[in-house]
Design a protein around this motif. Structure first.
Motif, PDB file in Angstrom:
ATOM      1  N   ASN A 102       6.426   9.813 -14.257  1.00  0.00           N
ATOM      2  CA  ASN A 102       6.330  10.476 -12.959  1.00  0.00           C
ATOM      3  C   ASN A 102       6.036   9.491 -11.842  1.00  0.00           C
ATOM      4  OD1 ASN A 102       3.840   9.862 -13.870  1.00  0.00           O
ATOM      5  ND2 ASN A 102       2.932  11.887 -13.629  1.00  0.00           N
ATOM      6  N   PHE A 104       6.057   7.947  -8.183  1.00  0.00           N
ATOM      7  CA  PHE A 104       6.105   8.578  -6.868  1.00  0.00           C
ATOM      8  C   PHE A 104       7.340   8.095  -6.122  1.00  0.00           C
ATOM      9  CE2 PHE A 104       1.390   7.932  -7.549  1.00  0.00           C
ATOM     10  CZ  PHE A 104       1.238   9.173  -8.125  1.00  0.00           C
ATOM     11  N   PRO A 105       7.835   8.912  -5.211  1.00  0.00           N
ATOM     12  CA  PRO A 105       9.011   8.471  -4.437  1.00  0.00           C
ATOM     13  C   PRO A 105       8.620   7.422  -3.408  1.00  0.00           C
ATOM     14  CG  PRO A 105       8.323  10.649  -3.729  1.00  0.00           C
ATOM     15  CD  PRO A 105       7.435  10.271  -4.876  1.00  0.00           C
ATOM     16  N   TYR A 114      -1.001   2.400  -5.901  1.00  0.00           N
ATOM     17  CA  TYR A 114      -1.407   3.713  -5.390  1.00  0.00           C
ATOM     18  C   TYR A 114      -2.891   3.980  -5.631  1.00  0.00           C
ATOM     19  CZ  TYR A 114      -1.493   8.740  -4.570  1.00  0.00           C
ATOM     20  OH  TYR A 114      -1.806   9.980  -4.103  1.00  0.00           O
ATOM     21  N   SER A 151      12.969   1.453  -4.102  1.00  0.00           N
ATOM     22  CA  SER A 151      12.414   2.704  -4.615  1.00  0.00           C
ATOM     23  C   SER A 151      12.227   2.645  -6.122  1.00  0.00           C
ATOM     24  CB  SER A 151      13.354   3.854  -4.275  1.00  0.00           C
ATOM     25  OG  SER A 151      12.907   5.025  -4.908  1.00  0.00           O
ATOM     26  N   LEU A 153      12.394   5.082  -7.932  1.00  0.00           N
ATOM     27  CA  LEU A 153      13.265   6.080  -8.551  1.00  0.00           C
ATOM     28  C   LEU A 153      14.585   5.476  -8.991  1.00  0.00           C
ATOM     29  CD1 LEU A 153      12.516   8.974  -6.086  1.00  0.00           C
ATOM     30  CD2 LEU A 153      11.524   8.577  -8.318  1.00  0.00           C
TER      31      LEU A 153
ATOM     32  N   GLY B 400       4.351  17.197 -12.577  1.00  0.00           N
ATOM     33  CA  GLY B 400       3.975  15.878 -13.071  1.00  0.00           C
ATOM     34  C   GLY B 400       3.571  14.926 -11.971  1.00  0.00           C
ATOM     35  N   ILE B 401       4.196  15.089 -10.810  1.00  0.00           N
ATOM     36  CA  ILE B 401       3.869  14.206  -9.686  1.00  0.00           C
ATOM     37  C   ILE B 401       2.429  14.460  -9.242  1.00  0.00           C
ATOM     38  CG2 ILE B 401       4.395  13.765  -7.270  1.00  0.00           C
ATOM     39  CD1 ILE B 401       6.530  12.620  -8.896  1.00  0.00           C
ATOM     40  N   SER B 405      -0.721  11.741  -9.645  1.00  0.00           N
ATOM     41  CA  SER B 405      -1.556  11.277  -8.550  1.00  0.00           C
ATOM     42  C   SER B 405      -3.030  11.562  -8.828  1.00  0.00           C
ATOM     43  CB  SER B 405      -1.117  11.952  -7.259  1.00  0.00           C
ATOM     44  OG  SER B 405      -2.028  11.695  -6.253  1.00  0.00           O
ATOM     45  N   GLN B 414      -5.836  13.747  -0.795  1.00  0.00           N
ATOM     46  CA  GLN B 414      -5.051  12.509  -0.769  1.00  0.00           C
ATOM     47  C   GLN B 414      -3.666  12.728  -1.362  1.00  0.00           C
ATOM     48  OE1 GLN B 414      -7.959  10.157  -2.844  1.00  0.00           O
ATOM     49  NE2 GLN B 414      -8.298   8.857  -1.058  1.00  0.00           N
ATOM     50  N   THR B 415      -3.629  13.467  -2.462  1.00  0.00           N
ATOM     51  CA  THR B 415      -2.330  13.756  -3.076  1.00  0.00           C
ATOM     52  C   THR B 415      -1.431  14.483  -2.099  1.00  0.00           C
ATOM     53  OG1 THR B 415      -3.477  14.005  -5.167  1.00  0.00           O
ATOM     54  CG2 THR B 415      -1.248  14.861  -5.061  1.00  0.00           C
ATOM     55  N   ARG B 418      -0.493  11.955   0.869  1.00  0.00           N
ATOM     56  CA  ARG B 418       0.273  10.749   0.549  1.00  0.00           C
ATOM     57  C   ARG B 418       1.534  11.038  -0.248  1.00  0.00           C
ATOM     58  NH1 ARG B 418      -2.655   5.725   0.648  1.00  0.00           N
ATOM     59  NH2 ARG B 418      -4.593   6.036   1.775  1.00  0.00           N
ATOM     60  N   ILE B 419       1.514  12.100  -1.030  1.00  0.00           N
ATOM     61  CA  ILE B 419       2.646  12.337  -1.929  1.00  0.00           C
ATOM     62  C   ILE B 419       3.367  13.637  -1.590  1.00  0.00           C
ATOM     63  CG2 ILE B 419       3.360  12.588  -4.322  1.00  0.00           C
ATOM     64  CD1 ILE B 419       2.148   9.953  -4.021  1.00  0.00           C
ATOM     65  N   MET B 423       7.036  14.249   0.361  1.00  0.00           N
ATOM     66  CA  MET B 423       8.135  14.697  -0.498  1.00  0.00           C
ATOM     67  C   MET B 423       8.704  16.019  -0.020  1.00  0.00           C
ATOM     68  SD  MET B 423       7.095  13.755  -4.380  1.00  0.00           S
ATOM     69  CE  MET B 423       8.662  14.155  -5.134  1.00  0.00           C
ATOM     70  N   TYR B 526      12.509   9.708   0.771  1.00  0.00           N
ATOM     71  CA  TYR B 526      11.632  10.266  -0.247  1.00  0.00           C
ATOM     72  C   TYR B 526      12.365  10.714  -1.500  1.00  0.00           C
ATOM     73  CZ  TYR B 526       8.256   9.875   3.373  1.00  0.00           C
ATOM     74  OH  TYR B 526       7.462   9.371   4.347  1.00  0.00           O
ATOM     75  N   THR B 527      13.659  10.483  -1.581  1.00  0.00           N
ATOM     76  CA  THR B 527      14.296  10.758  -2.854  1.00  0.00           C
ATOM     77  C   THR B 527      14.828   9.462  -3.443  1.00  0.00           C
ATOM     78  OG1 THR B 527      16.216  11.479  -1.619  1.00  0.00           O
ATOM     79  CG2 THR B 527      14.814  13.185  -2.521  1.00  0.00           C
ATOM     80  N   TYR B 528      15.959   9.001  -2.920  1.00  0.00           N
ATOM     81  CA  TYR B 528      16.511   7.787  -3.497  1.00  0.00           C
ATOM     82  C   TYR B 528      16.744   6.742  -2.431  1.00  0.00           C
ATOM     83  CZ  TYR B 528      17.031   9.725  -8.081  1.00  0.00           C
ATOM     84  OH  TYR B 528      16.760  10.232  -9.305  1.00  0.00           O
ATOM     85  N   GLY B 529      17.129   5.566  -2.876  1.00  0.00           N
ATOM     86  CA  GLY B 529      17.585   4.576  -1.929  1.00  0.00           C
ATOM     87  C   GLY B 529      16.526   3.564  -1.560  1.00  0.00           C
TER      88      GLY B 529
END
Lengths: 258, 531
Positions: A102, A104-105, A114, A151, A153, B400-401, B405, B414-415, B418-419, B423, B526-529
């Motif tokens: 899991n 994070f993104p 983190y 990333s 991911l 799971g994310i 965290s 914080q989760t 920050r997350i 997202m 926040y996904t890919y790249g």
């Protein structure tokens, strides 16, 4: 109940631990001691309560509304449910790696640090050092050192799981809990993670839940067999697999059920 | 055949046809608005017809169609000259026309009042001693700077008048406050204020005399025009907004004219009960309204959804709240308007007045419709959309994310910061875009919470305290309704309806595009790249 191993300097001890989801009891009066800087495996068929037991050690079960616990768990002699130990502090000392990786993104770098970031560490030098040390510890450094800012991911499944291990060791815990860390990985990645577990035991106490008895035999020093919420047998891995004292253990490890 | 049915071939066709239908409907709508909207400002030629009964009529030919009684074609003329004829439009049958021509020297005038004038320029009547040489057109060009200078001078005077009247108003308020606060007011202070007001009044009187004189001087510059029938009309040059000879313009000149009109539309003030001139106050009002609505409803919705998803205990109550929130989005907007009127305007606004501005009562300050109350009402209307989308975006994040965290020793907060919120941000933005589009399209609730046909001042201007949220405002959506259906001269307002619609669509499009670009960047991040 059979007599189980005891240790002079256990890292985690569970005394008369019972656990309930609502009114159904999933753990019955478990007494267990985990040796320091060794690998202990929890095995047993699905639903036997091994993951629940593991999640008691860093109080992840707190997140479930209807869960309740009886008995004691001590980390280095301190009750983890006492007011003397904050749950945040506990989770920093007892890291966890999950069945499904899991990340994070965020970037690989940010993923690793983190735990430090949320603890308020912002010193660049410390962060850089931790990233390198943790990734090296997780055997990932050579693969990702040139793309730390990309990333997380974009990594492969096995790399992601090792990144999660790096993330866990970055906060320098005493214990690492692993909840079937290889169940979603291919054999090659599994071998890599198992090798890593072998390296990590030099520094950390590891408790690993696994479905795979060969894996338990390969990586662990001690093994506990759980069945329907009861601790059936606990002992050095070799003994447990070669000469199980209990009939149920024997049936399970020889594949007669489970 | 049965195989054909079983494979769902007709269903595929039906889905495609349905999609095509909706696309065609929206495309037609947009094309109609675009064509009619963008065509409005192109200067059309001035036609002059001589009729069998000897009359002469000049105007723009708006439409040519079959006469309903079948007697041939007929033209609809926009004849303008409302002050001479009373009506702007006229139908002329082709059979009555003996001659149709486009005279080179035909003149179109856009005026401050009475709409357009179509005719010819005959002469000028200038103040004594002024003589201009050259052709009439040259004379006009020569005279323009002088007229403009005088108009600017008049504007300056008007500004001075405004400043003075504001000062006087302030003294009035201070006096009211003094008289209100105590039964035995400080007599000397009241007298002092009265003395100051008297001085200001004197200044005001002299200023008004100067203004009247300047006005007279300006109005002495008069153009003498005649219509097609030869009827004379004196028009002060200062009343002319635009002077053009459409039959004598080339494409480039027409383009300049067109762009000038566009600039006026976007930055100018409305004239002639909003059917002419610019839309700036309405554009400004719409943008400020949506902006205010956003900064209220966005945090409100996101925070509410965070509690709903992350902190509240799942159970029948939470389920009930979810259903209620979903249904809130379906309440007719006029109901929100009425609620806004009762709760915000009369309830909160009335209380503010009673607490902070009692000396001005019974004149309301906040206790009447205003842009603040309208945007609060709209926020209420759009907040369910934001809540639902945020709630769903948070719910779509894998468990799971969260565990990952928390297992690293972070707190729930914080989760979240920050997350989870990063997202969820693309999903939140989607809801926000929907909310914005919905808010921009609403008119009904605004009509009772503060929109007006013509607002005297903008809600944000250069006068302290710069942001006047209690003020009434203009809005493009209401503008469409107003000029399209409430205007005394609906036919003349029709082009304006199209152009206003177009502008409203553009404003919404622009604001949504900004939000969409923002969302896509978040999505990428926040996904890919890469980062």
């Amino acid at each position: 109940m059979s007599k189980h191993s005891t240790f002079s300097d256990p890292v985690i001890e569970a005394d008369n631990l019972s656990f309930f989801y609502g009114s159904s009891q999933t753990l019955h009066d478990i007494n267990l001691q985990f040796p320091r800087k060794q690998v202990t495996a929890l095995i047993g068929p699905s639903g036997c309560g091994k993951s629940t037991l593991l999640r008691c050690f860093n109080r992840m079960n707190d997140l479930v509304d209807s869960a309740s616990m009886k008995g004691n768990i001590r980390l280095n002699g301190t009750d983890i449910n006492s007011s003397g130990l904050d749950v945040i502090e506990l989770r920093r000392r007892v890291g966890m790696v999950f069945q499904k990786s899991n990340p994070f993104p965020k970037s690989i770098y940010e993923n690793v640090i983190y735990g430090l970031r949320i603890a308020g560490v912002n010193n660049r030098a410390i962060l850089d050092e931790t990233v390198e040390k943790s990734l090296q510890g997780a055997g990932l450094w050579n693969e990702v050192k040139d793309r730390l800012q990309q990333s997380a991911l974009g990594l492969s499944g096995g790399q992601m799981q090792r990144l999660c291990i790096a993330r866990a060791i970055a906060v320098n815990p005493e214990v690492i809990l692993m909840d079937e860390p290889c169940s979603a990985l291919d054999p090659k990645s599994t071998a890599r993670v198992e090798e890593l577990i072998g390296d990590l035991r030099e520094q950390y106490s590891i408790i690993i839940v696994t479905h795979n008895m060969q894996q338990a035999a390969r990586v662990s020093d001690h093994t506990a067999f759980l069945y329907e919420g009861l601790l059936i047998e606990y002992g050095p891995t070799k003994e447990l697999f070669m000469k199980p004292k209990n009939k149920q253990t024997e049936d399970y490890i020889t594949g007669r059920f489970g | 055949m049965r195989k054909y049915l079983r494979e769902g071939e007709p269903f595929v066709w039906a889905t495609a046809a349905t999609l095509a239908l909706t696309l065609i409907i929206s495309a037609v709508l947009i094309v109609v608005v675009l064509v009619n909207g963008f065509g409005v400002f192109w200067p059309s030629k001035l036609a002059q017809v001589s009729l069998t009964d000897g009359q002469k009529v000049m105007g723009e030919i708006i439409r040519t169609e079959e006469h309903p009684d079948g007697s041939g074609l007929r033209y609809q003329f926009k004849t303008g000259n409302r002050d001479l004829y009373g009506l702007d439009f006229r139908w002329i049958s082709q059979e009555h026309v003996t001659l149709l021509e486009y005279p080179e020297d035909a003149v179109g005038l856009e005026r401050q009042e009475y709409g357009n004038f179509y005719g010819y320029l005959k002469a000028f009547s200038l103040p004594e001693g002024r003589v201009e040489a050259g052709s009439l057109k040259q004379q006009y060009v020569e005279l323009l700077p002088e007229v403009q200078r005088r108009m600017e001078h008049l504007d300056d005077l008007q500004d001075e008048v405004m400043v003075l009247s504001r000062k006087m108003q302030k003294i009035d308020l201070e006096t009211q406050e003094l008289l209100y606060e105590s039964k035995n007011p400080d007599v000397s202070a009241v007298q002092e204020l009265g003395r100051r007001e008297a001085v200001l009044k004197e200044d005001f009187a002299t200023l008004l005399t100067r203004q009247n004189k300047a006005m007279d001087g300006l109005e002495a510059f008069v153009g003498i025009f005649v219509d097609a029938a030869g009827k004379e009309k004196n028009i002060p040059l200062s009343h002319i907004v635009r002077f053009y000879e459409p039959n004598n313009m080339n494409v480039l000149e027409k383009l300049v004219f067109y762009l000038g009109k566009l600039v006026e539309l976007i930055f100018g003030e409305p004239r002639e009960s909003n059917t002419e001139g610019g839309l700036f106050p309405a554009i400004f009002g719409t943008v400020v309204l949506i902006f205010l609505m956003s900064i209220i409803s966005f945090p409100l919705g996101v925070i509410a959804a965070v509690y709903l998803r992350e902190y509240s205990k799942e159970g029948p109550v939470v389920r009930l709240v979810r259903i209620a929130v979903n249904n809130l989005a379906g309440i007719p907007s006029i109901v929100y308007g009425i609620f806004g009127l009762a709760f915000f305007v009369y309830g909160i606004g009335g209380s503010i007045d009673a607490l902070f501005f009692p000396e001005r009562l019974p004149n309301p300050t906040f206790g009447t419709g205003g842009i603040l109350w309208a945007s609060l009402t709209l926020s209420l209307l759009t907040v369910p959309v934001v809540i639902v989308s945020t709630d769903e975006a948070l719910g779509a994040i894998p468990g799971g994310i969260r565990e990952g965290s928390l297992a690293l020793g972070s707190t729930k907060f914080q989760t979240l910061m920050r997350i989870l919120l990063p997202m969820a941000s693309p999903g939140i933005m989607t809801g926000f875009i929907l909310a914005m589009a919905r808010a921009a399209g609403e008119v009904a609730p605004l009509m009772i919470t503060g929109v007006v046909k013509l607002a005297p001042a903008l809600p944000i201007d250069g006068v302290f305290p710069f942001i006047h949220l209690e003020r009434k405002f203009m809005h493009l959506g209401f503008h469409i309704f107003d000029i399209g259906f409430q205007s005394p001269n609906v036919e003349a307002a029709k082009p304006m309806v199209y152009i206003t619609t177009l502008l409203l669509v553009l404003v919404v499009l622009l604001m949504s595009s900004v939000a969409i670009v923002l969302r896509n960047r978040m999505k990428k991040r926040y996904t890919y790249g890469t980062f």
